[in-house]
Design a protein around this motif. Structure first.
Motif, PDB file in Angstrom:
ATOM      1  N   GLY A  22       0.664  -1.446  -0.004  1.00  0.00           N
ATOM      2  CA  GLY A  22       0.113   0.009  -0.103  1.00  0.00           C
ATOM      3  C   GLY A  22       0.790   1.392  -0.018  1.00  0.00           C
ATOM      4  O   GLY A  22       0.286   2.286  -0.054  1.00  0.00           O
ATOM      5  N   THR A  23       2.038   1.261   0.167  1.00  0.00           N
ATOM      6  CA  THR A  23       2.979   2.411   0.188  1.00  0.00           C
ATOM      7  C   THR A  23       2.989   3.021  -1.459  1.00  0.00           C
ATOM      8  O   THR A  23       3.446   2.283  -2.212  1.00  0.00           O
ATOM      9  CB  THR A  23       4.271   2.286   0.812  1.00  0.00           C
ATOM     10  N   PRO A  24       2.712   4.238  -1.485  1.00  0.00           N
ATOM     11  CA  PRO A  24       2.618   4.772  -3.020  1.00  0.00           C
ATOM     12  C   PRO A  24       4.225   4.907  -3.252  1.00  0.00           C
ATOM     13  O   PRO A  24       4.968   5.298  -2.373  1.00  0.00           O
ATOM     14  CB  PRO A  24       2.219   6.127  -2.782  1.00  0.00           C
ATOM     15  N   ALA A  25       4.566   4.466  -4.519  1.00  0.00           N
ATOM     16  CA  ALA A  25       5.801   4.339  -4.877  1.00  0.00           C
ATOM     17  C   ALA A  25       6.422   5.815  -4.903  1.00  0.00           C
ATOM     18  O   ALA A  25       7.592   6.190  -4.618  1.00  0.00           O
ATOM     19  CB  ALA A  25       6.033   4.087  -6.393  1.00  0.00           C
ATOM     20  N   ALA A  26       5.628   6.955  -5.266  1.00  0.00           N
ATOM     21  CA  ALA A  26       5.898   8.475  -5.451  1.00  0.00           C
ATOM     22  C   ALA A  26       6.348   8.797  -3.843  1.00  0.00           C
ATOM     23  O   ALA A  26       7.048   9.854  -3.726  1.00  0.00           O
ATOM     24  CB  ALA A  26       4.918   9.044  -6.058  1.00  0.00           C
ATOM     25  N   SER A  27       5.922   8.159  -2.769  1.00  0.00           N
ATOM     26  CA  SER A  27       6.313   8.762  -1.524  1.00  0.00           C
ATOM     27  C   SER A  27       7.242   7.637  -0.591  1.00  0.00           C
ATOM     28  O   SER A  27       7.129   7.890   0.390  1.00  0.00           O
ATOM     29  CB  SER A  27       5.066   9.030  -0.731  1.00  0.00           C
ATOM     30  N   TYR A  28       7.540   6.688  -1.295  1.00  0.00           N
ATOM     31  CA  TYR A  28       8.502   5.498  -0.776  1.00  0.00           C
ATOM     32  C   TYR A  28       9.584   6.162  -0.028  1.00  0.00           C
ATOM     33  O   TYR A  28       9.737   6.047   1.452  1.00  0.00           O
ATOM     34  CB  TYR A  28       8.798   4.621  -1.693  1.00  0.00           C
ATOM     35  N   TYR A  29      10.482   7.055  -0.651  1.00  0.00           N
ATOM     36  CA  TYR A  29      11.807   7.579   0.124  1.00  0.00           C
ATOM     37  C   TYR A  29      11.495   8.233   1.185  1.00  0.00           C
ATOM     38  O   TYR A  29      11.946   8.345   2.160  1.00  0.00           O
ATOM     39  CB  TYR A  29      12.635   8.257  -0.866  1.00  0.00           C
ATOM     40  N   GLN A  30      10.239   9.071   1.148  1.00  0.00           N
ATOM     41  CA  GLN A  30       9.611   9.946   2.289  1.00  0.00           C
ATOM     42  C   GLN A  30       9.392   9.167   3.504  1.00  0.00           C
ATOM     43  O   GLN A  30       9.932   9.313   4.653  1.00  0.00           O
ATOM     44  CB  GLN A  30       8.588  10.996   1.715  1.00  0.00           C
ATOM     45  N   GLN A  31       8.519   8.229   3.000  1.00  0.00           N
ATOM     46  CA  GLN A  31       7.864   7.546   4.259  1.00  0.00           C
ATOM     47  C   GLN A  31       8.885   6.592   5.020  1.00  0.00           C
ATOM     48  O   GLN A  31       8.939   6.454   6.219  1.00  0.00           O
ATOM     49  CB  GLN A  31       6.817   6.640   3.720  1.00  0.00           C
ATOM     50  N   TRP A  32       9.684   5.750   4.191  1.00  0.00           N
ATOM     51  CA  TRP A  32      10.471   4.738   4.715  1.00  0.00           C
ATOM     52  C   TRP A  32      12.052   5.136   5.149  1.00  0.00           C
ATOM     53  O   TRP A  32      12.774   4.394   5.806  1.00  0.00           O
ATOM     54  CB  TRP A  32      10.479   3.365   3.879  1.00  0.00           C
ATOM     55  N   VAL A  33      12.449   6.328   4.487  1.00  0.00           N
ATOM     56  CA  VAL A  33      14.004   6.755   4.695  1.00  0.00           C
ATOM     57  C   VAL A  33      13.932   7.925   5.404  1.00  0.00           C
ATOM     58  O   VAL A  33      14.398   8.029   6.574  1.00  0.00           O
ATOM     59  CB  VAL A  33      14.703   6.729   3.422  1.00  0.00           C
ATOM     60  N   LEU A  34      13.103   8.920   4.876  1.00  0.00           N
ATOM     61  CA  LEU A  34      13.233  10.428   5.759  1.00  0.00           C
ATOM     62  C   LEU A  34      12.596  10.261   7.069  1.00  0.00           C
ATOM     63  O   LEU A  34      12.930  10.815   7.980  1.00  0.00           O
ATOM     64  CB  LEU A  34      12.866  11.418   4.628  1.00  0.00           C
ATOM     65  N   ASP A  35      11.357   9.676   6.866  1.00  0.00           N
ATOM     66  CA  ASP A  35      10.591   9.944   8.088  1.00  0.00           C
ATOM     67  C   ASP A  35      10.975   8.736   9.307  1.00  0.00           C
ATOM     68  O   ASP A  35      10.727   9.253  10.426  1.00  0.00           O
ATOM     69  CB  ASP A  35       8.808   9.354   7.824  1.00  0.00           C
ATOM     70  N   LYS A  36      11.303   7.581   8.861  1.00  0.00           N
ATOM     71  CA  LYS A  36      11.574   6.509   9.913  1.00  0.00           C
ATOM     72  C   LYS A  36      13.251   6.137   9.977  1.00  0.00           C
ATOM     73  O   LYS A  36      13.792   5.877  11.048  1.00  0.00           O
ATOM     74  CB  LYS A  36      11.055   5.301   9.168  1.00  0.00           C
ATOM     75  N   GLY A  37      14.062   7.059   9.293  1.00  0.00           N
ATOM     76  CA  GLY A  37      15.469   6.911   9.403  1.00  0.00           C
ATOM     77  C   GLY A  37      16.000   7.783  10.598  1.00  0.00           C
ATOM     78  O   GLY A  37      15.570   8.856  10.726  1.00  0.00           O
ATOM     79  N   LEU A  38      17.287   7.497  10.901  1.00  0.00           N
ATOM     80  CA  LEU A  38      18.051   8.296  12.001  1.00  0.00           C
ATOM     81  C   LEU A  38      18.269   9.625  11.413  1.00  0.00           C
ATOM     82  O   LEU A  38      18.928   9.766  10.164  1.00  0.00           O
ATOM     83  CB  LEU A  38      19.300   7.673  12.603  1.00  0.00           C
ATOM     84  N   LYS A  39      18.146  10.708  11.993  1.00  0.00           N
ATOM     85  CA  LYS A  39      18.363  12.173  11.684  1.00  0.00           C
ATOM     86  C   LYS A  39      19.972  12.562  12.097  1.00  0.00           C
ATOM     87  O   LYS A  39      20.420  13.559  11.318  1.00  0.00           O
ATOM     88  CB  LYS A  39      17.467  13.090  12.620  1.00  0.00           C
TER      89      LYS A  39
END
Length: 280
Positions: A256-273
């Motif tokens: 269900g994750t849209p491909a267009a928002s994959y990097y945002q949701q799974w890398v930027l939102d969930k990754g270490l800052k």
């Protein structure tokens, strides 16, 4: 012993900040890279203190806004490349990046993020690519900077000498090398130089700051969907990480994750800052 050899070889596959006798160092490093490539894994080199690097098992939130990219924005896997235009290891890994793009097609994009470790020689190129990106020709400028600039040892330097020296983008007739490349590409050179002096200064500083915050200290360094890889590694090292991340992306997009928002949701939102402090 093996660990010490491995660390030493990694140091031989990356550039770190050192501006003394720069052009001779570039030639010497290029010869070392060629020698390593000719004989495979080489002998141990003099050791330096080991830096604290990003944890290769973790995901880091690497911003990509404003950075040039080769590949679609909705690619399932993003490789962020931290590099410098005077680094021979960055030049050597170009073919690997091209081969990866051919192998994975639109499933992969490569984002170009500046990490200048040779400021006297590489900064003008970094600014020029940023400015060319505003005119839609970042990848073309990148190619010229490597094929004619680096290989021909054509680098823009300070204009004048001593305390009165100016960086080329501040001088009236400075930056002849990158402006010549801009003319070859049919770019608006007046706008290019204005962007080099203006917005691109902030963009390059932003790139540097973001990468340092995540523990990058040498070039080339990479983040594959946020997972760290250092040095001019063989293609197989990249393929292993890309395949792992592509498998996860396919599963998540199917769920269900849209491909267009994959990097945002799974890398930027969930990754270490930022880089975690090592445990004592």
């Amino acid at each position: 012993m093996m660990k010490r050899v491995t660390v030493a070889l990694l140091m031989l596959a990356a550039c770190q900040a050192d501006n003394r006798n720069l052009e001779k160092k570039i030639d010497d490093l290029t010869k070392k890279v060629d020698a390593l490539a000719a004989r495979g894994v080489g002998a141990a080199a003099p050791q330096r203190p080991q830096r604290v690097e990003p944890d290769r098992a973790k995901t880091y939130a690497v911003p990509v806004d404003g950075d040039p990219a080769d590949g679609p924005a909705d690619a399932k896997v993003t490789i962020v490349k931290a590099y410098d235009y005077a680094c021979p290891y960055c030049e050597k890994v170009r073919d690997t990046m091209d081969d990866l793009r051919k192998k994975y097609g639109n499933d992969l994009r490569v984002v170009y993020k500046q990490f200048v470790v040779h400021p006297q020689t590489a900064t003008a190129g970094a600014l020029a690519v940023c400015a060319a990106n505003k005119q839609g020709k970042a990848l073309e400028m990148d190619r010229l900077l490597w094929d004619k600039g680096f290989k021909g040892r054509q680098f823009d330097k300070d204009v004048g000498e001593g305390a009165q020296a100016q960086r080329c983008w501040d001088a009236e007739a400075g930056c002849a090398v990158v402006l010549g490349f801009a003319q070859e590409l049919g770019l608006n050179t007046t706008q290019l130089k204005a962007d080099m002096k203006g917005e691109c200064q902030a963009q390059i500083q932003k790139d540097q700051r973001e990468l340092q915050q995540l523990g990058v200290g040498a070039t080339p360094s990479f983040f594959v969907n946020g997972r760290f890889l250092a040095g001019a590694m063989p293609m197989e090292n990249f393929v292993t990480l890309v395949d792992e991340e592509l498998k996860k992306a396919n599963e998540r997009i199917q769920a269900g994750t849209p491909a267009a928002s994959y990097y945002q949701q799974w890398v930027l939102d969930k990754g270490l800052k930022q880089l975690e402090k090592p445990q004592q």
